[in-house]
Motif scaffolding. Structure first.
Motif, short mmCIF file in Angstrom:
data_model
loop_
_atom_site.label_atom_id
_atom_site.label_comp_id
_atom_site.label_asym_id
_atom_site.label_seq_id
_atom_site.Cartn_x
_atom_site.Cartn_y
_atom_site.Cartn_z
N ARG A 1 -14.79 -37.75 -50.51
CA ARG A 1 -15.27 -36.40 -50.80
C ARG A 1 -14.40 -35.75 -51.89
O ARG A 1 -14.92 -35.13 -52.82
N TYR A 2 -13.10 -35.89 -51.75
CA TYR A 2 -12.19 -35.31 -52.74
C TYR A 2 -12.30 -36.03 -54.07
O TYR A 2 -12.31 -35.40 -55.14
N ALA B 1 -15.30 -34.96 -55.83
CA ALA B 1 -15.21 -33.57 -56.29
C ALA B 1 -14.50 -33.45 -57.62
O ALA B 1 -14.76 -32.51 -58.39
N GLN C 1 -13.18 -38.91 -46.04
CA GLN C 1 -12.62 -37.66 -46.54
C GLN C 1 -12.06 -37.83 -47.95
O GLN C 1 -12.23 -36.97 -48.82
N THR D 1 -8.13 -27.34 -51.19
CA THR D 1 -9.18 -27.78 -50.28
C THR D 1 -10.36 -28.30 -51.09
O THR D 1 -10.37 -28.25 -52.32
N LEU D 2 -11.38 -28.76 -50.38
CA LEU D 2 -12.59 -29.20 -51.06
C LEU D 2 -13.24 -28.05 -51.84
O LEU D 2 -13.94 -28.29 -52.83
N ASP D 3 -13.00 -26.82 -51.40
CA ASP D 3 -13.61 -25.67 -52.07
C ASP D 3 -13.00 -25.40 -53.44
O ASP D 3 -13.67 -24.86 -54.32
#
Length: 281
Positions: free
Chosen positions: A116-117, A120, A113, A247-249
């Motif tokens: 992922r961040y 990003a 996780q 968030t990831l978004d």
């Protein structure tokens, strides 16, 4: 971070004790001199983490257990990939299996996780940092996993950093008194960070010579304004950290506002274990 070796042994000892208790009744079905081999396979793409915890679970029960890893902590593994081979006493392998996989699945999930961040926000000036929202008793383990995933560790606990939050500010009588008192009591090398919830509070913190500010639940527009205000008002470099509702978004957008750090509590709190399988052969 503190030396992990003692922490790993303590983590594993607690895990095995709570699982084994007075003895593994089911493993008693197996002859005590029987040897087995097993492989661990990843059922999905992930960032591997927790191999030392995994190894210690087996070696704690049978010191002659042999483990061969085909990937290292921090490396990306693919679905269907064999991660390691384990060989040793059958009873020890069966007894330690669940605890070993629990550590590997949990810590790989945190690292995955975090990656992922980190991916990003790649190419921006922002880094991803963790929080104290960790599973009780596993803080150092989870913070190790964050680092393996490309994140940055914030304070380990209440003892190695000062983070002045809303309730501290109220109890101390305001932002300026809280910062002044913090500077009086802070040991050498300990950072002082203050949380603000509005641009007005940020102005007050900067006027009080804050050098590290947490922007709590700011919108993207407010983060942009906070960066501009800080560059205009601060007389010296100030580290700005965004936190809350990220968030990831939207983490990329938050990073592009120019903040230095983005703290994500869900890295260590809201975790879906990586799917791993241990197969005996």
């Amino acid at each position: 971070m503190q030396d992990l070796h003692d922490e790993i042994r303590a983590n594993v000892q607690r895990a095995l004790q709570e699982d084994i208790g007075s003895g593994d009744l089911t493993a008693s079905l197996i002859p005590d001199d029987k040897a087995l081999q097993a492989t661990v396979i990843s059922r999905g793409n992930a960032v591997l983490c927790g191999t030392q915890w995994f190894d210690t679970c087996f070696v704690s029960l049978a010191v002659d257990t042999e483990i061969e890893w085909f990937a290292k902590d921090g490396e990306t593994v693919q679905a269907g990939q064999i991660l390691c081979k384990v060989e040793g006493n059958a009873r020890a392998l069966l007894t330690a299996e669940r605890s070993a996989l629990n550590f590997l699945q949990l810590l790989s999930a945190v690292a995955t996780q975090t990656r992922r961040y980190a991916d990003a926000v790649a190419g921006t000036s922002a880094v991803i940092v963790d929080t104290r929202k960790t599973l009780p008793g596993l803080r150092l383990a989870q913070k190790y996993a964050v680092a393996c995933g490309g994140g940055v560790n914030h304070r380990i606990g209440l003892y190695d950093g000062i983070l002045i939050k809303e309730n501290h500010i109220i109890a101390a009588g305001g932002i300026q008194p809280a910062l002044s008192r913090a500077r009086e009591i802070a040991p050498p090398g300990v950072f002082i960070q203050i949380e603000v919830e509005s641009l007005a509070e940020l102005r007050e913190a900067l006027a009080a010579d804050a050098r590290m500010v947490l922007l709590d639940n700011f919108t993207l527009d407010q983060l942009t304004d906070a960066v501009a205000l800080t560059r205009q008002q601060a007389g010296a470099p100030v580290i700005l950290e965004a936190s809350g509702n990220i968030t990831l978004d939207n983490v990329r957008q938050a990073a592009e506002t120019g903040v230095d750090r983005i703290s994500i509590g869900s890295l260590t709190k809201n975790i879906q274990a990586v799917d791993l399988s241990m197969r005996f052969i």
